[in-house]
Motif scaffolding. Structure first.
Motif, mmCIF file in Angstrom:
data_model
loop_
_atom_site.group_PDB
_atom_site.id
_atom_site.type_symbol
_atom_site.label_atom_id
_atom_site.label_comp_id
_atom_site.label_asym_id
_atom_site.label_seq_id
_atom_site.Cartn_x
_atom_site.Cartn_y
_atom_site.Cartn_z
ATOM 1 N N THR A 7 0.851 -1.183 0.000
ATOM 2 C CA THR A 7 0.000 0.000 0.000
ATOM 3 C C THR A 7 0.894 1.244 0.000
ATOM 4 O OG1 THR A 7 -0.072 0.170 2.410
ATOM 5 C CG2 THR A 7 -1.800 -1.193 1.329
ATOM 6 N N VAL A 8 0.323 2.354 -0.393
ATOM 7 C CA VAL A 8 1.045 3.622 -0.326
ATOM 8 C C VAL A 8 1.439 3.897 1.127
ATOM 9 C CG1 VAL A 8 0.906 6.106 -0.791
ATOM 10 C CG2 VAL A 8 -0.143 4.483 -2.397
ATOM 11 N N HIS A 9 0.543 3.583 2.050
ATOM 12 C CA HIS A 9 0.803 3.741 3.485
ATOM 13 C C HIS A 9 2.061 2.978 3.889
ATOM 14 C CE1 HIS A 9 0.228 2.072 7.610
ATOM 15 N NE2 HIS A 9 -0.110 3.316 7.899
ATOM 16 N N GLY A 14 4.556 3.717 6.994
ATOM 17 C CA GLY A 14 3.514 3.562 8.007
ATOM 18 C C GLY A 14 3.233 4.851 8.765
ATOM 19 N N ARG A 15 2.517 4.701 9.849
ATOM 20 C CA ARG A 15 2.090 5.870 10.629
ATOM 21 C C ARG A 15 3.241 6.782 11.054
ATOM 22 N NH1 ARG A 15 -2.773 7.406 13.054
ATOM 23 N NH2 ARG A 15 -2.397 9.122 14.513
ATOM 24 N N VAL A 52 -3.479 12.721 10.608
ATOM 25 C CA VAL A 52 -2.586 11.582 10.347
ATOM 26 C C VAL A 52 -3.420 10.311 10.222
ATOM 27 C CG1 VAL A 52 -0.800 10.088 11.358
ATOM 28 C CG2 VAL A 52 -0.507 12.578 11.372
ATOM 29 N N THR A 53 -4.379 10.130 11.104
ATOM 30 C CA THR A 53 -5.247 8.943 11.060
ATOM 31 C C THR A 53 -6.022 8.898 9.756
ATOM 32 O OG1 THR A 53 -5.386 8.966 13.473
ATOM 33 C CG2 THR A 53 -7.082 7.707 12.303
ATOM 34 N N TRP A 54 -6.534 10.052 9.305
ATOM 35 C CA TRP A 54 -7.239 10.136 8.014
ATOM 36 C C TRP A 54 -6.328 9.714 6.873
ATOM 37 C CZ3 TRP A 54 -11.975 11.079 5.863
ATOM 38 C CH2 TRP A 54 -11.993 11.425 4.513
ATOM 39 N N GLU A 57 -5.500 6.016 6.734
ATOM 40 C CA GLU A 57 -6.597 5.213 6.201
ATOM 41 C C GLU A 57 -6.721 5.383 4.699
ATOM 42 O OE1 GLU A 57 -11.432 4.595 6.603
ATOM 43 O OE2 GLU A 57 -10.323 5.342 8.343
ATOM 44 N N VAL A 58 -6.679 6.615 4.232
ATOM 45 C CA VAL A 58 -6.821 6.875 2.796
ATOM 46 C C VAL A 58 -5.736 6.153 2.004
ATOM 47 C CG1 VAL A 58 -6.607 8.684 1.027
ATOM 48 C CG2 VAL A 58 -8.037 9.079 3.042
ATOM 49 N N MET A 59 -4.526 6.116 2.532
ATOM 50 C CA MET A 59 -3.395 5.541 1.805
ATOM 51 C C MET A 59 -3.229 4.040 2.028
ATOM 52 S SD MET A 59 -2.095 7.753 -0.135
ATOM 53 C CE MET A 59 -2.888 9.312 -0.418
ATOM 54 N N GLY A 60 -4.260 3.393 2.558
ATOM 55 C CA GLY A 60 -4.250 1.940 2.641
ATOM 56 C C GLY A 60 -3.900 1.382 4.002
ATOM 57 N N GLY A 61 -3.791 2.243 5.004
ATOM 58 C CA GLY A 61 -3.524 1.780 6.365
ATOM 59 C C GLY A 61 -4.807 1.397 7.078
ATOM 60 N N PRO A 62 -4.736 1.245 8.380
ATOM 61 C CA PRO A 62 -5.916 0.837 9.151
ATOM 62 C C PRO A 62 -7.069 1.834 9.006
ATOM 63 C CG PRO A 62 -3.944 0.912 10.544
ATOM 64 C CD PRO A 62 -3.565 1.476 9.216
#
Length: 157
Positions: A7-9, A14-15, A52-54, A57-62
């Protein structure tokens, strides 16, 4: 055979990478005469954390923004009535790009195209939604952004 691309994330790191990037971005915003007033002069730690949370998620994370922070409807609510100008939107995207360099996010063109492609799309939607006279889509899922037409370059091993 090559495995599916990350994923991009995940490609970003990652975060922690998104925290570094968006932290730097909001530092730039606070020092910017055009954008600082949109955020009341200072960008709270809560705002930074939620954005950051948004983005994660948008980039394929949780899907934590959807699960805990109200999803698309909450993000929409934050933009209604802001009257974002075209000049502010462009500065927003420009500072996101500068902050990505400052935060040492991956510099490969495929990653940056995916990241900035969403920044362009999302900032234009936010600008539209910030116009009090504009019709808005009130309910939608949080977008899930991917690589588009250029997945990350990974030489065959």
């Amino acid at each position: 055979m090559t495995a599916d691309p990350p994923t991009v994330h995940d490609w970003a790191g990652g975060r922690p990478a998104f925290e570094r990037w968006l932290g730097r971005f909001y530092d730039l915003v606070e020092d910017d005469d055009l954008l600082s007033p949109v955020f009341g002069g200072r960008v709270s730690h809560q705002h930074r954390r939620d954005v950051v949370t948004w983005w994660c998620e948008v980039m394929g994370g949780p899907a934590d923004y959807t699960a805990a922070l109200g999803g698309y409807e909450n993000m929409l609510r934050h933009h209604l009535g802001l009257a974002i100008t075209a000049e502010q939107r462009l500065r927003f995207v420009t500072l996101l790009s500068r902050a990505a360099d400052d935060a040492a996010l991956p510099a490969d063109p495929e990653f940056r195209a995916a990241l900035m492609g969403y920044a362009e799309w999302g900032s234009r939607l936010a600008m539209h939604n910030s116009d009090e006279a504009a019709p808005v889509v009130a309910h939608a899922p949080v977008p899930r952004w991917g690589w588009g037409v250029a997945p990350p370059y990974r030489p065959e091993r």
